[in-house]
Design a protein around this motif. Structure first.
Motif, short mmCIF file in Angstrom:
data_model
loop_
_atom_site.label_atom_id
_atom_site.label_comp_id
_atom_site.label_asym_id
_atom_site.label_seq_id
_atom_site.Cartn_x
_atom_site.Cartn_y
_atom_site.Cartn_z
N GLY A 72 123.44 -2.45 -27.93
CA GLY A 72 124.54 -3.41 -27.80
C GLY A 72 125.29 -3.32 -26.49
N LYS A 73 124.80 -2.48 -25.56
CA LYS A 73 125.48 -2.36 -24.27
C LYS A 73 125.14 -3.58 -23.41
N ALA A 74 126.15 -4.12 -22.76
CA ALA A 74 125.92 -5.27 -21.88
C ALA A 74 125.45 -4.73 -20.54
N ILE A 75 124.16 -4.84 -20.29
CA ILE A 75 123.65 -4.31 -19.02
C ILE A 75 122.94 -5.40 -18.23
N GLU A 76 122.85 -5.14 -16.95
CA GLU A 76 122.17 -6.08 -16.06
C GLU A 76 121.21 -5.25 -15.21
N VAL A 77 120.07 -5.83 -14.89
CA VAL A 77 119.04 -5.06 -14.18
C VAL A 77 118.69 -5.72 -12.84
N PHE A 78 118.45 -4.89 -11.84
CA PHE A 78 117.79 -5.32 -10.62
C PHE A 78 116.37 -4.75 -10.67
N ALA A 79 115.38 -5.63 -10.62
CA ALA A 79 113.98 -5.18 -10.63
C ALA A 79 113.31 -5.65 -9.35
N THR A 80 112.56 -4.74 -8.74
CA THR A 80 111.90 -5.05 -7.46
C THR A 80 110.54 -5.71 -7.69
N GLU A 81 110.09 -6.37 -6.65
CA GLU A 81 108.82 -7.10 -6.72
C GLU A 81 107.61 -6.14 -6.76
N VAL A 82 107.67 -5.08 -5.96
CA VAL A 82 106.63 -4.03 -5.87
C VAL A 82 105.36 -4.52 -5.17
N ARG A 83 105.50 -4.68 -3.87
CA ARG A 83 104.32 -4.97 -3.04
C ARG A 83 103.43 -3.74 -3.01
N PRO A 84 102.10 -3.84 -2.94
CA PRO A 84 101.38 -5.11 -2.87
C PRO A 84 100.87 -5.63 -4.22
N ARG A 85 100.97 -4.84 -5.31
CA ARG A 85 100.32 -5.25 -6.54
C ARG A 85 101.22 -6.04 -7.50
N GLY A 86 102.52 -6.08 -7.19
CA GLY A 86 103.40 -6.94 -7.97
C GLY A 86 103.69 -6.49 -9.39
N GLN A 87 103.76 -5.17 -9.61
CA GLN A 87 104.05 -4.68 -10.97
C GLN A 87 105.42 -5.13 -11.47
N GLY A 88 106.30 -5.53 -10.51
CA GLY A 88 107.64 -5.99 -10.91
C GLY A 88 107.58 -7.19 -11.85
N LEU A 89 106.52 -7.96 -11.73
CA LEU A 89 106.37 -9.13 -12.60
C LEU A 89 106.21 -8.71 -14.06
N VAL A 90 105.47 -7.64 -14.27
CA VAL A 90 105.29 -7.12 -15.64
C VAL A 90 106.66 -6.65 -16.16
#
Ligand code: RUB
Length: 322
Positions: free
Chosen positions: A146-164
């Motif tokens: 129930g905690k109100a949290i916000e996330v910054f997620a990176t893209e992760v070059r070159p394989r783009g794991q940030g999308l997952v």
């Protein structure tokens, strides 16, 4: 979990090509592949069984060099074959150990989530990098509490794991900002806590994780933002106690630059290390399934939970482990 029909070679190839990726998943997939392989072997003797399994273990361990979870997991299950017992018993023991490893690995992530969530406060902004089940489990557990949290997620070059990662966060309904890797320093002052996973942790408490983790930790250190690493105990690297270094995998240039473009640039060499090393002084806490420790206590995990002692290790003369 690996596809039940996947052969040993297919699993090895899946790990190599990163169809199976993330240190914990790699470890579990390798153990499941070994278990399936053990079931399919028809050895006449214990020796034959050991030899067949060792070939399989070697094939899997050679797939990706950096994630210590892989040799640690393989060693954990292969140790059952050291006992001189009847062949049938050895097979049963291997099966049971493999099942126990997978269950404890999944349980470890759940415990890390429980401990990690306590470090995330209501209203916190959390930054994560790459796609770590252990790190995400902490974030998701805090959100579910129930905690109100916000996330910054990176893209992760070159394989783009940030999308997952952002898909997973989105599925959970967690407010997420998706940024290119180079934008980390621009946003670090808006972040309360950095949480990442690990592929390996050395005896000095240095953390090996996806390339780009070290600059994030550096930016966080400068901004006085805490860096927490979520990692199961089998991510700790025993052989670093003897001075071994963690090999950093360097992957194909084509992941960064297409072969076509590269062919037109004969003087340019693409470098593509998949991981980097964050020194212990930039890590505030490592959360394991055994509880949270400062990086300086890495040796205790290696000794007490991975069961390594330097004396035993020297006596065995065994330098084939992780
Ligand atoms: C994955 C990566 C992850 C760690 C930890 O790299 O660096 O942060 O493996 O993941 P790659 P987990 O995509 O190259 O495998 O917590 O899931 O074990």
């Amino acid at each position: 979990m690996i596809d039940a029909d996947m052969t040993l070679e297919e699993t090895a190839e899946g790990i190599r090509t990163m169809e199976i990726r993330g240190a914990g998943r790699i470890a579990r997939a390798a153990v499941e592949a070994l278990e399936a392989h053990a079931g399919g072997l028809r050895p006449a003797t214990l020796e034959e069984f050991r030899a067949g399994m060792q070939r399989a273990a070697d094939l899997l361990v050679a797939t990706r060099p950096t994630a210590v979870s892989l040799p640690n997991a393989v060693r954990n299950v292969m140790r059952t074959l050291e006992a001189d017992v009847p062949l049938a018993d050895a097979k049963i023991a291997f099966h049971e150990r493999a099942q126990a490893f997978v269950a404890s690995s999944i349980g470890a992530v759940a415990r890390i989530a429980e401990f990690g969530a306590r470090h995330i406060r209501d209203g916190d902004v959390v930054m994560t990098h790459c796609n770590s089940d252990a790190a995400l489990a902490c974030i998701i557990a805090a959100h579910r509490e129930g905690k109100a949290i916000e996330v910054f997620a990176t893209e992760v070059r070159p394989r783009g794991q940030g999308l997952v990662t952002i898909r997973r966060l989105n599925d959970e309904g967690i407010r997420t900002n998706y940024i290119v890797d180079a934008a980390v320093r621009s946003f670090i002052n808006e972040v309360d806590l950095v949480i990442v996973g690990a592929d390996a942790i050395t005896v000095s408490g240095a953390v090996v994780n996806k390339i780009g983790t070290a600059p994030i930790a550096l930016a966080a250190h400068e901004a006085r933002t805490n860096v927490v690493v979520a990692a199961e105990t089998y991510k700790f690297a025993p052989l670093t106690t003897l001075g071994d270094l963690i090999p950093i995998e360097e992957r194909a240039p084509s992941e960064v630059l297409s072969d076509e473009i590269a062919a037109a640039l004969p003087h340019v060499r693409v470098r593509n290390p998949a991981f980097d090393v964050t020194p212990a002084e930039y890590v505030d806490l490592i959360i394991t399934e055994q509880g949270a420790i400062p990086p300086s206590m890495a040796w205790l995990i290696i000794r007490d939970y991975l069961g390594w002692s330097i004396e035993q290790f020297h006596q065995a003369g065994d330098r084939t482990g992780p």
